[in-house]
Design an enzyme around this catalytic site. Structure first.
Site, short mmCIF file in Angstrom:
data_model
loop_
_atom_site.label_atom_id
_atom_site.label_comp_id
_atom_site.label_asym_id
_atom_site.label_seq_id
_atom_site.Cartn_x
_atom_site.Cartn_y
_atom_site.Cartn_z
N ARG A 186 -9.58 0.62 9.09
CA ARG A 186 -9.21 -0.76 9.41
C ARG A 186 -10.30 -1.48 10.20
O ARG A 186 -10.12 -2.64 10.57
CB ARG A 186 -7.92 -0.77 10.22
CG ARG A 186 -6.65 -1.07 9.42
CD ARG A 186 -5.49 -0.95 10.38
NE ARG A 186 -4.30 -1.64 10.01
CZ ARG A 186 -3.24 -1.06 9.45
NH1 ARG A 186 -3.27 0.19 9.09
NH2 ARG A 186 -2.16 -1.77 9.22
N LYS B 214 0.83 -1.22 0.00
CA LYS B 214 0.00 0.00 0.00
C LYS B 214 0.86 1.27 0.00
O LYS B 214 0.60 2.20 -0.76
CB LYS B 214 -0.92 0.02 1.23
CG LYS B 214 -1.87 -1.17 1.32
CD LYS B 214 -2.86 -1.03 2.47
CE LYS B 214 -2.26 -1.11 3.85
NZ LYS B 214 -1.72 -2.44 4.22
N ARG C 148 11.51 -0.87 11.48
CA ARG C 148 10.24 -1.05 12.20
C ARG C 148 10.29 -2.32 13.03
O ARG C 148 10.42 -3.42 12.48
CB ARG C 148 9.07 -1.12 11.21
CG ARG C 148 8.70 0.21 10.62
CD ARG C 148 7.56 0.09 9.63
NE ARG C 148 6.37 -0.58 10.16
CZ ARG C 148 5.22 -0.64 9.51
NH1 ARG C 148 5.10 -0.09 8.31
NH2 ARG C 148 4.19 -1.27 10.05
N ARG D 152 -0.35 -9.26 13.43
CA ARG D 152 -0.88 -8.23 12.53
C ARG D 152 -1.75 -8.86 11.46
O ARG D 152 -2.80 -8.33 11.09
CB ARG D 152 0.27 -7.44 11.90
CG ARG D 152 0.95 -6.52 12.89
CD ARG D 152 2.32 -6.07 12.42
NE ARG D 152 2.25 -5.20 11.26
CZ ARG D 152 3.29 -4.97 10.45
NH1 ARG D 152 4.44 -5.56 10.68
NH2 ARG D 152 3.16 -4.16 9.43
N ARG E 23 11.35 -6.72 4.59
CA ARG E 23 11.27 -5.28 4.84
C ARG E 23 11.87 -4.93 6.21
O ARG E 23 12.48 -3.90 6.38
CB ARG E 23 9.79 -4.85 4.78
CG ARG E 23 9.58 -3.35 4.88
CD ARG E 23 8.16 -2.97 4.54
NE ARG E 23 7.28 -3.07 5.70
CZ ARG E 23 5.96 -2.82 5.67
NH1 ARG E 23 5.38 -2.53 4.52
NH2 ARG E 23 5.23 -2.92 6.76
P1 AMP Z 1 0.80 0.25 9.01
O1 AMP Z 1 1.96 1.17 8.80
O2 AMP Z 1 -0.41 0.66 8.22
O3 AMP Z 1 1.15 -1.20 8.81
O4 AMP Z 1 0.37 0.40 10.54
C1 AMP Z 1 1.25 0.04 11.60
C2 AMP Z 1 0.45 -0.17 12.87
O5 AMP Z 1 -0.19 1.06 13.24
C3 AMP Z 1 -0.67 -1.20 12.77
O6 AMP Z 1 -0.20 -2.52 12.98
C4 AMP Z 1 -1.61 -0.72 13.90
O7 AMP Z 1 -1.09 -1.11 15.17
C5 AMP Z 1 -1.48 0.79 13.80
N1 AMP Z 1 -2.51 1.34 12.89
C6 AMP Z 1 -2.30 1.92 11.66
N2 AMP Z 1 -3.45 2.30 11.11
C7 AMP Z 1 -4.44 1.98 11.99
C8 AMP Z 1 -5.85 2.09 11.99
N3 AMP Z 1 -6.51 2.62 10.94
N4 AMP Z 1 -6.53 1.65 13.08
C9 AMP Z 1 -5.89 1.13 14.15
N5 AMP Z 1 -4.55 0.96 14.21
C10 AMP Z 1 -3.83 1.37 13.16
#
Ligand code: AMP
Length: 190
Positions: free
Chosen positions: A89, A14, A134, A146, A128
């Site tokens: 989400r 994404k 991260r 996740r 990654r």
């Molecule tokens: P991402 O970079 O999108 O993979 O997000 C990393 C982490 O941030 C996720 O595993 C969640 O813990 C948190 N996170 C990101 N976006 C959301 C969301 N829309 N709702 C809840 N938690 C989120």
């Protein structure tokens, strides 16, 4: 306005694809994951709270996430449109986003999902993790959490947009350029 939800499990691509699409369509990229990481880096109160969930591979609570996202939209009053990456989400987030955008006289144009099988996601995330810095990419147990969280809480959001006739699926396996072309073809058809 062109308002896209770029959807898919962690590791689907994404963030990578958003970079191309924002340039091509002059959109504002809003990634809730990036916003949380910015807050963690700057040691804000929101960052501290978010970190406790992110480190486990769990979702940050809806109320916190929704208000952060709405603030970010409000900071871009001249945007021609948005790519929402990693948001919504949950179905509650999707419903809140609809209400919020309606109040601004706009709406989601489409949800486009990058479809990638689970085994491929795990390989990509671990790879990654070698360079992303991260912590949530480096630990196989957190990665599995996740993915489980995605399957349980996030995958149903597809039905939310499908019910509105806005869901489009795209094969997320191939070269970056091939996948960009598939996304562009879908966007051009909207
Ligand atoms: P991402 O970079 O999108 O993979 O997000 C990393 C982490 O941030 C996720 O595993 C969640 O813990 C948190 N996170 C990101 N976006 C959301 C969301 N829309 N709702 C809840 N938690 C989120």
């Amino acid at each position: 306005m062109l308002n896209l939800v770029l959807f898919g499990p962690p590791g689907a691509g994404k963030g990578t694809q958003s970079e191309f699409l924002v340039k091509r369509y002059s959109l504002v990229h809003l990634s809730t994951g990036d916003l949380f990481r910015f807050n963690i880096k700057n040691e804000t109160e929101l960052g501290l709270l978010a970190k406790s969930y992110i480190d486990k591979g769990a979702l940050v609570p809806d109320s916190v996430t929704i208000s952060m996202l709405e603030d970010a939209v409000n900071k871009n009053p001249d945007a021609k449109g948005f790519i929402f990456d990693g948001f919504p989400r949950t179905n509650a987030q999707a419903a809140a986003l609809d209400t919020f955008l309606e109040g601004r006289g706009t709406s989601i144009t489409s949800m486009i999902a990058l479809e990638v099988a689970e085994e491929e996601l795990k390989v990509r995330l671990l790879e990654r993790g070698k360079t992303s810095g991260r912590a949530d990419d480096a630990d196989p147990a957190v990665i599995q959490n996740r993915i489980n969280t995605y399957n349980k809480e996030t995958a149903p959001v597809k039905d939310f947009y499908d019910g509105q006739g806005k869901y489009r699926g795209v094969d997320g396996v191939g070269s970056i350029e091939e996948i960009t072309e598939r996304l562009v073809a879908v966007i051009e058809s909207l």
